[in-house]
Design a protein around this motif. Structure first.
Motif, PDB file in Angstrom:
ATOM      1  N   GLN A 129      11.785  91.648  52.716  1.00 28.68           N
ATOM      2  CA  GLN A 129      10.646  91.032  53.411  1.00 28.68           C
ATOM      3  C   GLN A 129      11.054  90.393  54.741  1.00 28.68           C
ATOM      4  N   GLY A 130      11.869  91.107  55.515  1.00 33.32           N
ATOM      5  CA  GLY A 130      12.253  90.642  56.846  1.00 33.32           C
ATOM      6  C   GLY A 130      13.359  89.605  56.876  1.00 33.32           C
ATOM      7  N   GLY A 162      34.884  79.234  47.191  1.00 36.02           N
ATOM      8  CA  GLY A 162      34.598  79.071  48.610  1.00 36.02           C
ATOM      9  C   GLY A 162      33.154  79.326  48.992  1.00 36.02           C
ATOM     10  N   ILE A 163      32.424  80.053  48.159  1.00 35.20           N
ATOM     11  CA  ILE A 163      31.016  80.314  48.467  1.00 35.20           C
ATOM     12  C   ILE A 163      30.210  79.079  48.073  1.00 35.20           C
ATOM     13  N   VAL A 164      29.530  78.485  49.045  1.00 31.90           N
ATOM     14  CA  VAL A 164      28.738  77.274  48.812  1.00 31.90           C
ATOM     15  C   VAL A 164      27.356  77.630  48.295  1.00 31.90           C
ATOM     16  N   ARG A 165      26.737  78.653  48.915  1.00 33.01           N
ATOM     17  CA  ARG A 165      25.388  79.045  48.511  1.00 33.01           C
ATOM     18  C   ARG A 165      25.039  80.381  49.148  1.00 33.01           C
ATOM     19  N   THR A 166      23.956  80.952  48.651  1.00 33.31           N
ATOM     20  CA  THR A 166      23.374  82.126  49.289  1.00 33.31           C
ATOM     21  C   THR A 166      22.125  81.665  50.023  1.00 33.31           C
ATOM     22  N   LEU A 167      21.738  82.416  51.031  1.00 35.43           N
ATOM     23  CA  LEU A 167      20.512  82.095  51.753  1.00 35.43           C
ATOM     24  C   LEU A 167      19.928  83.348  52.373  1.00 35.43           C
ATOM     25  N   TRP A 168      18.627  83.319  52.562  1.00 30.69           N
ATOM     26  CA  TRP A 168      17.900  84.419  53.190  1.00 30.69           C
ATOM     27  C   TRP A 168      17.530  83.986  54.605  1.00 30.69           C
ATOM     28  N   MET A 169      17.931  84.779  55.604  1.00 27.68           N
ATOM     29  CA  MET A 169      17.664  84.428  57.001  1.00 27.68           C
ATOM     30  C   MET A 169      16.985  85.586  57.720  1.00 27.68           C
ATOM     31  N   THR A 170      16.112  85.240  58.660  1.00 28.06           N
ATOM     32  CA  THR A 170      15.489  86.255  59.505  1.00 28.06           C
ATOM     33  C   THR A 170      16.514  86.728  60.534  1.00 28.06           C
TER      34      THR A 170
END
Length: 154
Positions: A18-19, A105-113
């Motif tokens: 979704q973009g 080492g991975i803090v979080r995932t995120l969805w970015m445009t």
């Protein structure tokens, strides 16, 4: 004889929904940085298999590569002079495993445009992050068979 030059082989997933693109925020020596779900190829695995494994380890999502977005060569000179050969894949994001711990080492995932990714280049772990996203956005897709894996690898 001088030491032979050997690039580090890495794999990366370029996942859009979704973009927005799925990225990871990770701790590095330079602070928190953004990257595609990515990592080093392990012995005995194909690049597509490595990409599926790295995506699961870094995002807790199953991932099935369906196409090659591109093959990239990049040189990072600080703090050490390292060359990376990256195989980037598009594919299908599968089930989320909420009980799975993310890779060290991975803090979080995120969805970015795309615009948010373009505006955050100072925080990119790799210069290839944006290039992979731009190529995906441009519709670059190559058959998985582009990367031939000899049976001796199995």
């Amino acid at each position: 004889m001088a030491q032979r030059w050997k690039p580090n082989v890495t794999v990366a997933a370029v996942i859009e929904r979704q973009g927005r693109y799925l990225l990871v925020e990770e701790e590095t020596a330079d602070g928190l940085r953004l990257n595609n779900p990515a990592g080093h190829l392990d012995p005995g695995e194909s690049p597509a298999e490595g990409c599926a494994r790295e995506t699961l380890e870094e995002t807790a999502h199953r991932f099935t590569p369906t196409a090659v977005v591109g093959i990239y060569l990049a040189r990072i000179r600080q703090p050490k002079d390292i060359t990376y050969l990256r195989f980037a894949f598009a594919g299908t994001l599968g089930d989320f495993e909420p009980e799975r711990a993310l890779d060290h080492g991975i803090v979080r995932t995120l969805w970015m445009t795309v615009d948010e990714i373009r505006a955050s280049t100072a925080r990119h772990r790799s210069p290839l992050l944006l290039q992979c996203v731009e190529d995906h956005l441009a519709g670059k897709r190559y058959p998985l068979e582009l990367v031939r894996v000899d049976p001796s690898m199995g």
